[in-house]
Design a protein around this motif. Structure first.
Motif, PDB file in Angstrom:
ATOM      1  N   LYS A   5       0.852  -1.179   0.000  1.00  0.00           N
ATOM      2  CA  LYS A   5       0.000   0.000   0.000  1.00  0.00           C
ATOM      3  C   LYS A   5       0.892   1.235   0.000  1.00  0.00           C
ATOM      4  O   LYS A   5       1.952   1.253   0.607  1.00  0.00           O
ATOM      5  N   LYS A   7       1.437   3.948   1.592  1.00  0.00           N
ATOM      6  CA  LYS A   7       1.238   4.683   2.837  1.00  0.00           C
ATOM      7  C   LYS A   7       2.595   5.093   3.377  1.00  0.00           C
ATOM      8  O   LYS A   7       3.594   4.438   3.141  1.00  0.00           O
ATOM      9  N   LYS A  73      -2.236   8.794   4.203  1.00  0.00           N
ATOM     10  CA  LYS A  73      -2.238   8.207   2.859  1.00  0.00           C
ATOM     11  C   LYS A  73      -1.772   9.160   1.762  1.00  0.00           C
ATOM     12  O   LYS A  73      -1.464   8.730   0.668  1.00  0.00           O
ATOM     13  N   SER A  74      -1.737  10.468   2.007  1.00  0.00           N
ATOM     14  CA  SER A  74      -1.351  11.393   0.952  1.00  0.00           C
ATOM     15  C   SER A  74      -0.691  12.639   1.532  1.00  0.00           C
ATOM     16  O   SER A  74      -0.903  12.987   2.693  1.00  0.00           O
TER      17      SER A  74
END
Length: 121
Positions: A5, A7, A73-74
């Motif tokens: 992922k 992350k 996450k961003s």
């Protein structure tokens, strides 16, 4: 098959003091209270020189990371949580490398001070 992922938890923030929101440090302190494991370290550079020997605008370098329980996450999410422009935030893979980066100039100054002090005694 294992899917990684996208992350991350650690960022470096660099911005001129005059462009930071007034509450930038308060925002960091709030995150430290709100998120278990949130850590930050910063250093203000107010004596850096440009290539012509003139002092550049004061700026801050901030290392920050969320604990394992709160993965961001961003970069936009980081910007929103810290009240900073997204252009000031970069992903960093390793927390310790970021701290070393912050301390590099500080250690150089300490060495100069110790050298000067030893010459005076």
């Amino acid at each position: 098959m294992i899917i990684k992922k996208n992350k991350f938890r650690t960022v470096m923030i660099q911005e001129q003091i005059e462009y930071l929101p007034k509450e930038w440090l308060r925002n960091l302190k709030k995150l430290a209270i709100e998120y278990k494991g949130f850590q930050y370290a910063y250093i203000i550079h107010d004596k850096d020189l440009n290539s012509e020997g003139q002092i550049v605008s004061a700026h801050v370098h901030i290392m920050a990371r969320f604990g394992s329980s709160a993965v961001v996450k961003s970069l936009q999410e980081w910007a929103d949580k810290m009240g900073l422009p997204i252009s000031t935030i970069q992903k960093w893979k390793f927390w310790n490398n970021g701290l070393s980066y912050l301390l590099q100039s500080t250690i150089s100054i300490i060495r100069i001070i110790i050298h000067f002090w030893l010459r005076q005694t």
